[in-house]
Design an enzyme around this catalytic site. Structure first.
Site, mmCIF file in Angstrom:
data_model
loop_
_atom_site.group_PDB
_atom_site.id
_atom_site.type_symbol
_atom_site.label_atom_id
_atom_site.label_comp_id
_atom_site.label_asym_id
_atom_site.label_seq_id
_atom_site.Cartn_x
_atom_site.Cartn_y
_atom_site.Cartn_z
ATOM 1 N N ARG A 52 41.410 -76.473 -9.969
ATOM 2 C CA ARG A 52 40.921 -76.724 -10.504
ATOM 3 C C ARG A 52 39.113 -76.426 -9.879
ATOM 4 O O ARG A 52 37.865 -76.617 -9.712
ATOM 5 C CB ARG A 52 40.462 -77.626 -11.471
ATOM 6 N N TYR A 104 17.247 -62.964 -20.475
ATOM 7 C CA TYR A 104 19.285 -63.098 -20.851
ATOM 8 C C TYR A 104 18.770 -63.635 -22.465
ATOM 9 O O TYR A 104 18.532 -64.740 -22.482
ATOM 10 C CB TYR A 104 19.584 -62.949 -20.364
ATOM 11 N N ASP A 177 17.073 -66.268 -11.936
ATOM 12 C CA ASP A 177 18.155 -65.675 -12.876
ATOM 13 C C ASP A 177 17.560 -63.839 -11.961
ATOM 14 O O ASP A 177 17.176 -63.462 -12.145
ATOM 15 C CB ASP A 177 17.902 -65.725 -14.321
ATOM 16 N N LYS A 202 27.457 -58.193 -13.381
ATOM 17 C CA LYS A 202 26.712 -57.071 -13.401
ATOM 18 C C LYS A 202 27.308 -56.263 -12.326
ATOM 19 O O LYS A 202 27.877 -56.006 -11.919
ATOM 20 C CB LYS A 202 25.305 -57.317 -13.788
HETATM 21 C C1 LIG Z 1 20.427 -61.163 -16.668
HETATM 22 C C2 LIG Z 1 21.612 -61.726 -16.968
HETATM 23 N N1 LIG Z 1 21.858 -63.223 -17.040
HETATM 24 C C3 LIG Z 1 22.755 -63.735 -17.378
HETATM 25 C C4 LIG Z 1 23.513 -62.791 -18.191
HETATM 26 C C5 LIG Z 1 24.984 -64.043 -18.399
HETATM 27 O O1 LIG Z 1 26.414 -63.420 -17.870
HETATM 28 P P1 LIG Z 1 27.808 -63.627 -18.276
HETATM 29 O O2 LIG Z 1 27.531 -62.121 -19.611
HETATM 30 O O3 LIG Z 1 28.498 -62.471 -17.519
HETATM 31 O O4 LIG Z 1 27.762 -64.674 -18.201
HETATM 32 C C6 LIG Z 1 23.571 -61.681 -18.719
HETATM 33 C C7 LIG Z 1 24.509 -60.669 -19.460
HETATM 34 O O5 LIG Z 1 24.162 -59.875 -19.798
HETATM 35 C C8 LIG Z 1 22.224 -61.429 -17.549
HETATM 36 O O6 LIG Z 1 22.196 -59.693 -18.062
#
Ligand SMILES: Cc1ncc(COP(=O)(O)O)c(C=O)c1O
Length: 382
Positions: A52, A104, A177, A202
């Site tokens: 961990r 998101y 992000d 992604k």
């Molecule tokens: C721009 C963006 N940030 C964060 C996330 C969250 O990521 P995760 O699905 O890996 O938790 C996503 C998921 O679709 C996303 O498109």
């Protein structure tokens, strides 16, 4: 492990050029151990004790991502959401944070339904509007400004350098992000951001078979120490097999993102003229409100994500998605396969996303096949 002389694309293709010391293998081994031997005198001189805390395969993927984003440290998490929420949880109840209205949706939802009741003062703002962003930031009170650029799913652009200046003038940090841009197209730390977050699910992994998240920091400061402790103590770690797959996916990151960006631009330009398309949202188009900033802060393309607004509203948008044959109707983005999604359906009644919007994640298939498939589906939905 990082060589500043090499282009990040070279570092990614060679996974930092790691050669296994024991065997000479070019492909890194997968370390699955959860526990490590103590020295006879009860010490852990080899540096590892328990899974961990850290893991050699995870460390390798972190070192590569750190190099790609030009950071000081990187941590991988169990998902993008685990990475993002750890940043907010490392703040203290009562802290004021600013985040975008359009971002998101999962993170916006978490901020409103968990972070707010927990005690963070969450203020949502149009982060593409620097005057609005500036007005929302409270000097001495705001601890974190969170932006997403391009922002899912309307692909609004925020000027990272300007947002960093605004945050820093007020004594706040800027977190970005960078999921849609990836380090291939934008390196927010070089533009002044303090933290970058990626849903590695992604583009970074890119093959639709890993859920993972990453944080990269410009400085190993007090906030980073809390983030590191929180990942360890709360246990939102990435498993070694996922890290190993991520390392493999990262080898082709530059090729995939370049291909997706070129194809997305081609598709965006052609869809603009389609009689069933009311609007194409893509930062690479000169009429996009963020185009000039995107052209400045994105290098080598505008990304593989675009959205279209379909004439005829929600029903026509859903009918278009029903008629495609090559695009896959599915959520997520940034993989080798192109995906189409009616976002408002997944985001629910509170969404700021228009009901006629289809989000397109352009993969690495042939761009003309993708365009022809979509054009046929649009023709049938009219
Ligand atoms: C721009 C963006 N940030 C964060 C996330 C969250 O990521 P995760 O699905 O890996 O938790 C996503 C998921 O679709 C996303 O498109």
């Amino acid at each position: 492990m990082t060589d500043p002389e090499k282009h990040p694309a070279t570092l990614a293709a060679q996974a930092l050029g790691h050669i296994d010391a024991a065997t000479g293998a070019l492909i890194p081994p997968l370390h699955t151990a959860t526990t490590y031997q103590r020295d006879p005198d009860n010490q852990y001189r080899r540096g590892r004790s328990y899974g961990r805390a850290d893991n050699p395969t995870v460390d390798h993927a972190q070192a590569l991502l750190n190099a790609l984003d030009g950071g000081q440290r990187c941590l991988l998490f169990a998902s993008g959401m685990a990475a993002a929420t750890t940043v907010f949880q490392a703040l203290a109840p009562g802290d004021h944070v600013v985040a975008p209205q359009v971002m998101y949706w999962g993170l916006r939802h978490w901020l409103l339904s968990f972070a707010r009741p927990w005690g963070l003062e969450v203020e949502l703002v149009d982060a593409t509007d620097l005057a609005a962003l500036s007005a929302a930031i409270r000097p001495g009170r705001t601890k974190l400004v969170w932006i997403e650029t391009p922002a899912n799913p309307t692909w609004g652009i925020t000027d990272v350098a300007a947002a960093a200046r605004l945050a820093h003038e007020a004594g706040a940090r800027l977190a970005v992000d960078g999921t849609a841009a990836t380090p291939v197209l934008t390196r927010p730390l070089a533009l002044g951001a303090d933290l970058v977050m990626h849903s590695a699910t992604k583009y970074l992994n890119g093959h639709g078979d890993v859920v993972a998240g990453a944080l990269v920091t410009a400085r190993a400061d007090d906030l980073w120490a809390r983030i590191t402790a929180l990942r360890h103590d709360a246990g939102a770690i990435l498993g070694p097999f996922e890290a190993w797959l991520l390392l493999r996916g990262l080898r082709t990151l530059y090729l995939r993102v370049e291909r997706a960006s070129t194809s997305a631009r081609f598709i965006a330009e052609h869809l603009q003229g389609h009689p069933q398309v009311a609007h194409v949202l893509y930062p690479g188009l000169p009429d996009h409100p963020g185009h000039a900033i995107a052209a400045r802060q994105m290098q080598g393309g505008f990304g593989g994500m675009l959205s279209i607004r379909v004439k005829g509203g929600e029903a026509a948008a859903i009918a278009t998605a029903a008629h495609v044959k090559i695009w896959q109707r599915a959520t997520s983005l940034g993989g080798v396969e192109s995906l189409i999604e009616h976002r408002a359906s997944i985001e629910g009644p509170d969404t700021p996303v228009p009901a006629d919007l289809l989000r397109l994640s352009v993969g690495i298939e042939h761009a003309e096949d993708l365009l022809a498939d979509l054009t046929r589906a649009l023709d049938r939905s009219g």
